[in-house]
Design a protein around this motif. Sequence first.
Motif: not given
Length: 122
Positions: A95-111
């Motif tokens: 099992f490997i932690a995937d941060q891509s969804i969290e990163y996308g949500v954070r970028m969308s909020k910043m935009i």
Amino acid sequence: MRKNSRKNARLNEEVMHELSRIIRDEIKDPRIHPMTSVTLVEVAPDLKTCKAYISILGDEEEQRETMEGLLSASGYVRKCLASSLNLRHTPEIRFIADQSIEYGVRMSKMIDDLSRKEGRKS
């Protein structure tokens, strides 16, 4: 079986759906966050190992606990996978932690924040 063959792609998809079902329905560990999803699965061509990328919607503590819970349940998950899929070898799951969804949500909020600030200045 080559890594990018159709058979391997189908196997990756099938293992991903089964892992999602097992994590959602079978594992009763309270450490595993309810908003846990399998984003990608890569089964090795020799069917010995499998990388499962897991996305957890929560804070760092919940993510850490979920990964610990999944690690401790990996034997059970492999057993469930073996009983539901008809494979010659059941792969060992990492099992490997995937941060891509969290990163996308954070970028969308910043935009969104930037566009609101630009709207106020005009």
